[in-house]
Design a protein around this motif. Structure first.
Motif, PDB file in Angstrom:
ATOM      1  N   LEU A 165      13.477   4.148  -5.187  1.00  0.00           N
ATOM      2  CA  LEU A 165      12.061   3.853  -5.409  1.00  0.00           C
ATOM      3  C   LEU A 165      11.535   3.042  -4.237  1.00  0.00           C
ATOM      4  O   LEU A 165      12.109   2.014  -3.871  1.00  0.00           O
ATOM      5  N   CYS A 166      10.441   3.530  -3.631  1.00  0.00           N
ATOM      6  CA  CYS A 166       9.803   2.839  -2.508  1.00  0.00           C
ATOM      7  C   CYS A 166       8.368   2.506  -2.882  1.00  0.00           C
ATOM      8  O   CYS A 166       7.691   3.297  -3.545  1.00  0.00           O
ATOM      9  N   GLY A 167       7.890   1.352  -2.443  1.00  0.00           N
ATOM     10  CA  GLY A 167       6.519   0.958  -2.728  1.00  0.00           C
ATOM     11  C   GLY A 167       5.971   0.039  -1.664  1.00  0.00           C
ATOM     12  O   GLY A 167       6.721  -0.694  -1.006  1.00  0.00           O
ATOM     13  N   ALA A 168       4.656   0.077  -1.467  1.00  0.00           N
ATOM     14  CA  ALA A 168       3.999  -0.781  -0.470  1.00  0.00           C
ATOM     15  C   ALA A 168       2.525  -0.884  -0.813  1.00  0.00           C
ATOM     16  O   ALA A 168       2.002  -0.110  -1.625  1.00  0.00           O
ATOM     17  N   ASN A 169       1.840  -1.842  -0.166  1.00  0.00           N
ATOM     18  CA  ASN A 169       0.405  -1.977  -0.419  1.00  0.00           C
ATOM     19  C   ASN A 169      -0.407  -1.090   0.527  1.00  0.00           C
ATOM     20  O   ASN A 169       0.125  -0.504   1.470  1.00  0.00           O
ATOM     21  N   ALA A 170      -1.702  -1.009   0.271  1.00  0.00           N
ATOM     22  CA  ALA A 170      -2.560  -0.055   0.985  1.00  0.00           C
ATOM     23  C   ALA A 170      -2.818  -0.453   2.425  1.00  0.00           C
ATOM     24  O   ALA A 170      -3.253   0.381   3.221  1.00  0.00           O
ATOM     25  N   LEU A 171      -2.577  -1.697   2.782  1.00  0.00           N
ATOM     26  CA  LEU A 171      -2.787  -2.122   4.162  1.00  0.00           C
ATOM     27  C   LEU A 171      -1.525  -1.959   4.994  1.00  0.00           C
ATOM     28  O   LEU A 171      -1.562  -2.026   6.225  1.00  0.00           O
ATOM     29  N   GLY A 172      -0.399  -1.740   4.324  1.00  0.00           N
ATOM     30  CA  GLY A 172       0.877  -1.616   5.027  1.00  0.00           C
ATOM     31  C   GLY A 172       1.461  -2.950   5.431  1.00  0.00           C
ATOM     32  O   GLY A 172       2.431  -3.000   6.179  1.00  0.00           O
ATOM     33  N   SER A 173       0.879  -4.038   4.929  1.00  0.00           N
ATOM     34  CA  SER A 173       1.353  -5.382   5.303  1.00  0.00           C
ATOM     35  C   SER A 173       2.458  -5.894   4.397  1.00  0.00           C
ATOM     36  O   SER A 173       3.144  -6.854   4.735  1.00  0.00           O
TER      37      SER A 173
END
Length: 391
Positions: free
Chosen positions: A168-176
């Motif tokens: 499972l991979c996840g990140a925010n919309a800014l890529g920060s």
């Protein structure tokens, strides 16, 4: 003379429209029955326009049906007829990818509007908008293709390794902010990871078939994802604990419990599900992010197991197989962490283009530039330059 010019114009038109199989075609053989040929190709185009997949068997059946309707006696749609028909119209066999035909554009537009309205209404920042997605990883899978001499009719191979974990991979919309990956294996405590569980660079969980289930997913949300989001917003964004907020977008996988069961911090961190059959079109992680990660992981994996130069002149092939045998979950965890951290922030941010801006994503395959390949060539003993690779 006029007939020759007409043939030339037909060939030129076919090449321009890319309907011919070869662009350098000098002759265009006409079908024995033009009317039948036109009926079949029109039927094929109608089926494709309706989203129906057409195989060679269906083409032959339709040709025989049309032949009967127009009174063509003795016609049989043989393999030779099918070959010539596909050659005339530039038809090839291709694999079908994704689920985009099942997606409803109106539903997608409405959902994107809902997300934008929600962001504006609640004053969410891009740093507070997240997406996470699961995928399978055959972590010891070597390439199935290889270079071989033209004289060789076949290349002997070995049994493919099907060792797999779920990821499972996840990140925010800014890529920060990228969440620490979660790996799901079969064993509760793999032998190679004993005494290291707390110091791993990724999270680890287990299930009977190494698949995600409701228990594993809820454990990830509340024990890992929420604390990481809170820590990032307090330490990096300088937000007080009471002002921490986040919206996590998820697809409708069976392992995901209802949204009402995935609420934390008094409702300030919650999830919103994507509409059915839209993940291939608007889910950020499916817009090149996971693909970029898997390519980076595969490059790292091959660098670790493939022996290119052996100073002691031992059997290079046997050394590679031995490295592959010794490649265990500990190596997998390390390389997953390395590959995920090497996915560029721009790729993470561009994955949201389809959802937020309705534009195409731009994937930056970091680590695949000419300089990287030049380094690998030099490492393997090849005398080449960066210009040679670019050309």
């Amino acid at each position: 003379m006029t007939s020759g010019l007409q043939d030339f114009d037909c060939i030129k038109k076919a090449v321009a429209s890319k309907t011919g199989k070869k662009k350098d075609r000098k002759m265009m053989a006409k079908p024995k029955n033009v009317e039948l040929d036109q009926c079949v190709i029109k039927w094929y185009q109608q089926q494709c326009a309706s989203g129906v997949m057409v195989h060679g068997t269906e083409l032959k059946m339709s040709a025989e049906r049309f032949a009967s309707n127009i009174g063509l006696q003795g016609f049989k749609a043989s393999e030779g007829w099918l070959y010539r028909f596909k050659l005339r119209h530039g038809l090839t066999c291709k694999k079908v990818y994704g689920e985009s035909l099942d997606a409803n554009e109106e539903v997608i537009d409405q959902y994107c509007k809902e997300v934008k309205d929600l962001i504006q209404r609640e004053g969410l920042l891009l740093e507070q908008l997240y997406n996470a997605d699961e995928t399978g990883l055959y972590y010891r899978s070597i390439p199935e293709n290889t270079l071989a001499s033209e004289k060789e009719k076949s290349v002997p191979g070995r049994k493919l390794c099907k060792a797999r974990v779920s990821l499972l991979c996840g990140a925010n919309a800014l890529g920060s902010h990228r969440l620490k990956p979660l790996v799901v294996g079969k064993e509760k405590q793999p032998r190679c990871l004993r005494g290291m569980m707390d110091s791993l660079s990724v999270h680890y969980d287990h299930s009977v078939k190494a698949w995600f289930n409701v228990k594993v997913f809820k454990n990830w949300i509340f024990k890992h994802a929420v604390p990481e989001i809170v820590r990032f917003q307090m330490e990096v964004m300088k937000v007080s604990r009471e002002q921490v907020r986040a919206l996590i977008l998820l697809d409708n996988a069976p392992a995901h419990p209802p949204a009402s069961e995935l609420v934390a911090k008094h409702g300030r961190i919650r999830v919103k599900f994507l509409p059915p059959n839209t993940t291939s079109l608007i889910q950020p992680m499916d817009q090149g992010i996971i693909v970029a990660f898997k390519r980076l992981y595969r490059r790292r994996f091959l660098e670790e197991v493939m022996v290119v130069v052996d100073e002691e002149e031992r059997n290079v092939g046997q050394l590679t197989l031995q490295n592959l045998k010794n490649y265990n979950l500990r190596s997998v965890m390390h390389n997953i962490s390395w590959a995920w951290n090497d996915v560029s922030s721009s790729t993470l941010a561009n994955g949201w283009n389809c959802l937020l801006h309705r534009t195409e994503p731009v994937v930056d395959f970091l680590g695949f530039e000419a300089d990287n390949f030049h380094h690998q060539f030099v490492k393997s003993g090849e005398n080449t330059t960066v210009d040679d690779i670019n050309n």
